[in-house]
Design an enzyme around this catalytic site. Structure first.
Site, PDB file in Angstrom:
ATOM      1  N   TYR A   1      58.897  18.317  12.447  1.00 54.46           N
ATOM      2  CA  TYR A   1      57.631  17.573  12.515  1.00 54.46           C
ATOM      3  C   TYR A   1      56.956  17.563  11.142  1.00 54.46           C
ATOM      4  CZ  TYR A   1      52.681  16.733  13.718  1.00 54.46           C
ATOM      5  OH  TYR A   1      51.391  16.252  13.764  1.00 54.46           O
TER       6      TYR A   1
HETATM    7  P1  NAP Z   1      48.204  11.160  21.065  1.00 60.22           P
HETATM    8  O1  NAP Z   1      47.012  11.474  21.879  1.00 60.22           O
HETATM    9  O2  NAP Z   1      49.550  11.562  21.541  1.00 60.22           O
HETATM   10  O3  NAP Z   1      48.226   9.580  20.780  1.00 60.22           O
HETATM   11  C1  NAP Z   1      49.233   9.040  19.976  1.00 60.22           C
HETATM   12  C2  NAP Z   1      49.028   7.544  19.891  1.00 60.22           C
HETATM   13  O4  NAP Z   1      50.100   6.992  19.112  1.00 60.22           O
HETATM   14  C3  NAP Z   1      49.080   6.870  21.250  1.00 60.22           C
HETATM   15  O5  NAP Z   1      48.159   5.804  21.283  1.00 60.22           O
HETATM   16  C4  NAP Z   1      50.527   6.373  21.314  1.00 60.22           C
HETATM   17  O6  NAP Z   1      50.694   5.246  22.140  1.00 60.22           O
HETATM   18  C5  NAP Z   1      50.752   5.983  19.867  1.00 60.22           C
HETATM   19  N1  NAP Z   1      52.160   5.902  19.526  1.00 60.22           N
HETATM   20  C6  NAP Z   1      53.123   6.847  19.599  1.00 60.22           C
HETATM   21  N2  NAP Z   1      54.304   6.347  19.228  1.00 60.22           N
HETATM   22  C7  NAP Z   1      54.079   5.044  18.910  1.00 60.22           C
HETATM   23  C8  NAP Z   1      54.890   3.990  18.463  1.00 60.22           C
HETATM   24  N3  NAP Z   1      56.218   4.140  18.279  1.00 60.22           N
HETATM   25  N4  NAP Z   1      54.320   2.783  18.220  1.00 60.22           N
HETATM   26  C9  NAP Z   1      52.999   2.590  18.411  1.00 60.22           C
HETATM   27  N5  NAP Z   1      52.178   3.555  18.847  1.00 60.22           N
HETATM   28  C10 NAP Z   1      52.720   4.752  19.099  1.00 60.22           C
HETATM   29  O7  NAP Z   1      48.092  11.741  19.593  1.00 60.22           O
HETATM   30  P2  NAP Z   1      46.880  12.462  18.820  1.00 60.22           P
HETATM   31  O8  NAP Z   1      46.886  13.885  19.176  1.00 60.22           O
HETATM   32  O9  NAP Z   1      45.630  11.661  18.940  1.00 60.22           O
HETATM   33  O10 NAP Z   1      47.452  12.363  17.326  1.00 60.22           O
HETATM   34  C11 NAP Z   1      47.224  11.230  16.498  1.00 60.22           C
HETATM   35  C12 NAP Z   1      47.809  11.522  15.131  1.00 60.22           C
HETATM   36  O11 NAP Z   1      47.229  12.730  14.607  1.00 60.22           O
HETATM   37  C13 NAP Z   1      49.318  11.768  15.133  1.00 60.22           C
HETATM   38  O12 NAP Z   1      49.901  11.165  13.995  1.00 60.22           O
HETATM   39  C14 NAP Z   1      49.447  13.287  15.070  1.00 60.22           C
HETATM   40  O13 NAP Z   1      50.648  13.671  14.452  1.00 60.22           O
HETATM   41  C15 NAP Z   1      48.234  13.642  14.236  1.00 60.22           C
HETATM   42  N6  NAP Z   1      47.745  15.018  14.449  1.00 60.22           N
HETATM   43  C16 NAP Z   1      47.247  15.412  15.659  1.00 60.22           C
HETATM   44  C17 NAP Z   1      46.772  16.710  15.819  1.00 60.22           C
HETATM   45  C18 NAP Z   1      46.181  17.212  17.124  1.00 60.22           C
HETATM   46  O14 NAP Z   1      45.938  18.406  17.230  1.00 60.22           O
HETATM   47  N7  NAP Z   1      45.925  16.348  18.093  1.00 60.22           N
HETATM   48  C19 NAP Z   1      46.827  17.627  14.747  1.00 60.22           C
HETATM   49  C20 NAP Z   1      47.358  17.202  13.540  1.00 60.22           C
HETATM   50  C21 NAP Z   1      47.800  15.880  13.403  1.00 60.22           C
HETATM   51  P3  NAP Z   1      51.641   5.350  23.455  1.00 60.22           P
HETATM   52  O15 NAP Z   1      51.077   6.400  24.319  1.00 60.22           O
HETATM   53  O16 NAP Z   1      51.546   4.006  24.024  1.00 60.22           O
HETATM   54  O17 NAP Z   1      53.010   5.739  22.938  1.00 60.22           O
END
Ligand code: NAP
Length: 248
Positions: A156
């Site tokens: 990751y």
């Molecule tokens: P999340 O709730 O899982 O949401 C991810 C979003 O990305 C969803 O809308 C999903 O849509 C979309 N997505 C995934 N694969 C896709 C694809 N191939 N094409 C288009 N859309 C796609 O994620 P989150 O926790 O909000 O995280 C958002 C970002 O922050 C990510 O890049 C993650 O790595 C980063 N991040 C998160 C955290 C944390 O603690 N939450 C910490 C560090 C970094 P679908 O459901 O339709 O697939």
């Protein structure tokens, strides 16, 4: 409504149907931008984000595109241009996290993480280099995992580190057009998927390890993106900005 610093601007936020992306889309709309809400699978959730923006007096449109497919990334830009005339702010938020020790990572998971986190960032940046309007902004949502080295997060973190390197290069290439390009690195951030997927001990450890004493909220990350997207953020480019309450 927010401070209207983004009046007249068009923002495209990937993965904006939930979580951090949703928070970013709502915040940029509150600051005055017209927002394209990209989603992959959940049309209903994306439509809800659009409704919420419109109820608060903003403008937004949902566009489906799977960023693992190059043609769909091109289509996403075209749809944004058709809806609002062009793109000024592109936020590469969609991403995928999977954690396993190296000995247990499958070929498929390696492919998936690099496709969605690294290659999709390349596809977005290539389109941005060709089509983002002068004076624009690109913000990648990366992760603090590229700064901390922990067991089980190697693939990751590597996929996001590759994306950060592309961002740094794009900052050099697009600067002459007044476009800034940065990465924001969230720490543990409270989204539904994250809370449902993480084990309680891990969450408690993240809270304890965070000097500011709590998990991040999507609104915390959205505020950083809103600053970088605003005129006040215009002197910052090529940076990877930690936004984890001091966790790393
Ligand atoms: P999340 O709730 O899982 O949401 C991810 C979003 O990305 C969803 O809308 C999903 O849509 C979309 N997505 C995934 N694969 C896709 C694809 N191939 N094409 C288009 N859309 C796609 O994620 P989150 O926790 O909000 O995280 C958002 C970002 O922050 C990510 O890049 C993650 O790595 C980063 N991040 C998160 C955290 C944390 O603690 N939450 C910490 C560090 C970094 P679908 O459901 O339709 O697939």
């Amino acid at each position: 409504m927010g401070t209207a610093t983004l009046d007249g601007r068009v923002a495209l936020v990937t993965g904006a149907s939930r979580g951090i992306g949703r928070g970013i889309a709502e915040r940029l709309a509150a600051d005055g931008a017209r927002v394209v809400v990209n989603y992959r699978s959940d049309a209903r959730a994306a439509a809800e984000v659009v409704s919420r923006v419109e109820e608060s007096g903003g403008r937004a449109a949902a566009v489906r595109a799977d960023l693992s497919r190059p043609a769909e990334v091109r289509h996403l830009f075209t749809a944004a241009e058709e809806a609002y005339g062009g793109v000024d702010i592109l936020v590469g938020n969609a991403g995928l996290a999977r954690f396993a020790p190296l000995a247990e990572v499958s070929d498929e998971d390696f492919e998936l993480l690099f496709t969605v986190n690294a290659r999709a960032t390349f596809l977005l940046l290539r389109e941005a280099a060709r089509r983002l309007r002068d004076g624009g902004r690109f913000v990648l949502i990366s992760t603090g995992a590229t700064r901390t080295v922990r067991p089980a997060s190697g693939v990751y973190a590597a996929s996001k580190a590759a994306a950060e390197q592309l961002v740094a290069t794009a900052a050099k290439e697009l600067g002459p057009r007044g476009i800034t390009v940065n990465s924001v690195l969230p720490g543990a951030t409270r989204t539904e998927a994250m809370v449902a997927g993480a084990d309680p001990d891990t969450l408690a450890a993240a809270r304890r390890g965070t000097p500011l004493g709590r998990l991040g909220e999507p609104a915390d990350i959205a505020a950083v993106v809103a600053f970088l997207a605003s005129p006040d953020g215009g002197w910052i480019t090529g940076q990877a900005l930690g936004a984890g309450g001091g966790l790393f």
